[in-house]
Design a protein around this motif. Structure first.
Motif, PDB file in Angstrom:
ATOM      1  N   ILE A   1       0.832  -1.193   0.000  1.00 16.16           N
ATOM      2  CA  ILE A   1       0.000   0.000   0.000  1.00 16.16           C
ATOM      3  C   ILE A   1       0.873   1.253   0.000  1.00 16.16           C
TER       4      ILE A   1
ATOM      5  N   THR B   1      -3.886   6.655   6.364  1.00 16.18           N
ATOM      6  CA  THR B   1      -4.735   6.486   5.193  1.00 16.18           C
ATOM      7  C   THR B   1      -3.843   6.029   4.057  1.00 16.18           C
TER       8      THR B   1
ATOM      9  N   ARG C   1      -3.830   3.673  -0.046  1.00 13.66           N
ATOM     10  CA  ARG C   1      -4.470   2.989  -1.164  1.00 13.66           C
ATOM     11  C   ARG C   1      -3.588   1.792  -1.532  1.00 13.66           C
ATOM     12  N   HIS C   2      -4.171   0.826  -2.195  1.00 13.81           N
ATOM     13  CA  HIS C   2      -3.362  -0.271  -2.710  1.00 13.81           C
ATOM     14  C   HIS C   2      -2.341   0.324  -3.670  1.00 13.81           C
TER      15      HIS C   2
ATOM     16  N   GLU D   1     -12.220   0.121   4.139  1.00 12.32           N
ATOM     17  CA  GLU D   1     -12.054   0.578   2.754  1.00 12.32           C
ATOM     18  C   GLU D   1     -13.284   1.354   2.322  1.00 12.32           C
TER      19      GLU D   1
ATOM     20  N   ASP E   1     -14.328   4.638  -2.702  1.00 17.17           N
ATOM     21  CA  ASP E   1     -13.352   5.137  -3.677  1.00 17.17           C
ATOM     22  C   ASP E   1     -12.004   4.426  -3.582  1.00 17.17           C
ATOM     23  N   GLY E   2     -11.897   3.417  -2.713  1.00 25.84           N
ATOM     24  CA  GLY E   2     -10.672   2.647  -2.584  1.00 25.84           C
ATOM     25  C   GLY E   2      -9.715   3.147  -1.524  1.00 25.84           C
ATOM     26  N   THR E   3     -10.053   4.262  -0.866  1.00 26.19           N
ATOM     27  CA  THR E   3      -9.194   4.776   0.198  1.00 26.19           C
ATOM     28  C   THR E   3      -9.264   3.847   1.400  1.00 26.19           C
TER      29      THR E   3
END
Length: 108
Positions: free
Chosen positions: A25, A40, A42-43, A83, A86-88
């Motif tokens: 991430i 925080t 994202r992948h 998650e 929006d993927g966050t």
């Protein structure tokens, strides 16, 4: 460390010796005045269909991961992961590192 921006790895451990999956991430971490980690991210790479199915399964079963920072062989901080649509990813440190639930499932 008051703030870290970079890459880390989420690890989902079934037990002390079996890591079922890892996810790289991109992450921003802050530590507050009482040393509580909040992050925080994202992948780092888009999940393919198989990876997404595995991620969704693990998140539904038990959304707690250990987090490993660069240079660490194994994660040591337990975090709860949420998650957003929006993927966050929002990661919150689990007090006393106790994030695992007792889950029993069968493989067929």
């Amino acid at each position: 460390m008051d703030r870290f921006v970079g890459q880390a790895r989420l690890e989902w451990w079934a037990n002390q010796s079996t890591c079922l999956e890892t996810y790289d991430i991109d992450i921003t971490v802050t530590v507050d005045a009482v040393a509580t980690l909040r992050a925080t991210g994202r992948h780092a790479n888009a999940l393919d269909t198989t990876q997404r199915e595995g991620w969704d399964f693990l998140m539904e079963m038990d959304p707690y991961f250990s987090i490993a920072f660069p240079g660490e062989d194994r994660g040591g901080i337990m975090v709860g992961v949420v998650e957003a649509e929006d993927g966050t990813l929002t990661l919150t440190e689990v007090p006393n590192g106790d994030g695992s639930a007792n889950v029993t499932f069968g493989l067929t």
